[in-house]
Design a protein around this motif. Sequence first.
Motif, short mmCIF file in Angstrom:
data_model
loop_
_atom_site.label_atom_id
_atom_site.label_comp_id
_atom_site.label_asym_id
_atom_site.label_seq_id
_atom_site.Cartn_x
_atom_site.Cartn_y
_atom_site.Cartn_z
N ASN A 183 -6.44 1.06 4.83
CA ASN A 183 -5.50 1.44 4.20
C ASN A 183 -5.93 1.61 2.65
N ALA A 239 0.56 3.81 -2.75
CA ALA A 239 0.31 5.65 -2.47
C ALA A 239 1.13 6.27 -3.27
N LEU A 256 -6.21 4.92 0.24
CA LEU A 256 -5.42 4.89 -1.17
C LEU A 256 -6.48 5.35 -2.12
N ILE A 306 -8.51 2.89 -7.05
CA ILE A 306 -8.09 1.78 -6.21
C ILE A 306 -8.77 0.49 -6.23
N THR A 336 0.79 -1.17 -0.01
CA THR A 336 -0.05 0.16 -0.03
C THR A 336 0.82 1.18 0.16
N SER A 396 -6.19 8.39 -4.64
CA SER A 396 -5.88 8.24 -6.31
C SER A 396 -7.40 8.85 -6.92
#
Length: 340
Positions: free
Chosen positions: A93, A64, A97, A105, A60, A101
Amino acid sequence: MEIGIDSFAAASAKAGGTAADSMQAIDELIERIVFADKAGLDVFGIGEHHRREFLDAAPTVLLAAAAAKTNRIRLTSAVTVLSAADPVRVFQNFATLDLISKGRIEMVVGRGSFTEAFPLFGLKLEDYDELFTEKLDLLLKIRANETVNWSGRFRPALHNQAIYPRPLQNPLPVWIGVGGTPASFVRAGTLGLPLMVAIIGGETHRFRPLVDLYRAAGKKAGHSPEQLTVGLHSLGYVANTTEEAVDDYYPGYAETFTRIGKERGWPPVTRSHFNAQTGMFGALLVGGPEEVAEKIKRHSEALGGISRLTFQMDNAGLSHKKLVQSIGLIGSKVMPFVNG
């Protein structure tokens, strides 16, 4: 068909590689993800391993870094070893993310093909399947509900526990990563989750009965055919010509799989074995752009249609320059051949 790359963040091939070598390898990996985004690829996945030869123990964090430097490519795990993780932290997590993003994700969850994570995190290998079943159940409950009530064998119970942050995508995409275990295909179908099949050897068409099991289980559970999507993770590499691709890829492939074979009781890799795998029915996608594109189409037909294909190509000691060239060829030539 979506086409992309999966990486296990291979460490430096240098003997006794230093931390500086690892830093360079990670820097080059992020460069390749950024290049894949610009080259028009659809997805880039990062695996999870806890071994010296890979740098993806904290995937992760890598995702990231990639999310902050890319704009359109979807980013995913390949796979998250859910059996050895806390589903609460996994969800948090990946939800974070997803926010970084702006909704690009996904996660592919599985039990993992290596076993190092079990002793590392104080787990028993004999609980392999039970751990995954229970933790998948919790992950899906967290995905569906902001406040969770849950109890199980391997983790403390949750009582009216709110779990944050929530992702931008609702629901956050979760795929099931599978190898060759029939029960895993049935479980994915019953849950109505998309399926990512890792085929790293043998003949791809031999997996059709397992994919049919998945679709039959999904239909029985009341899921629509559109919901039961199948992806394929394959070892592969594209060069300007087939001869160049084979010359580049074979030496590192043979070294890697002969070494892993010593751990698992496989025979050493031979050139005749490799040639069979790169032939018409073999699983390896190694060749020139048009040849690889035609083989992807054959794989899709053999499995009754696939919606995603990911190349795993950083397992053969190829240079950063060669990998970038291959990604460019996939974007500029393979994808138009497949989807044109």
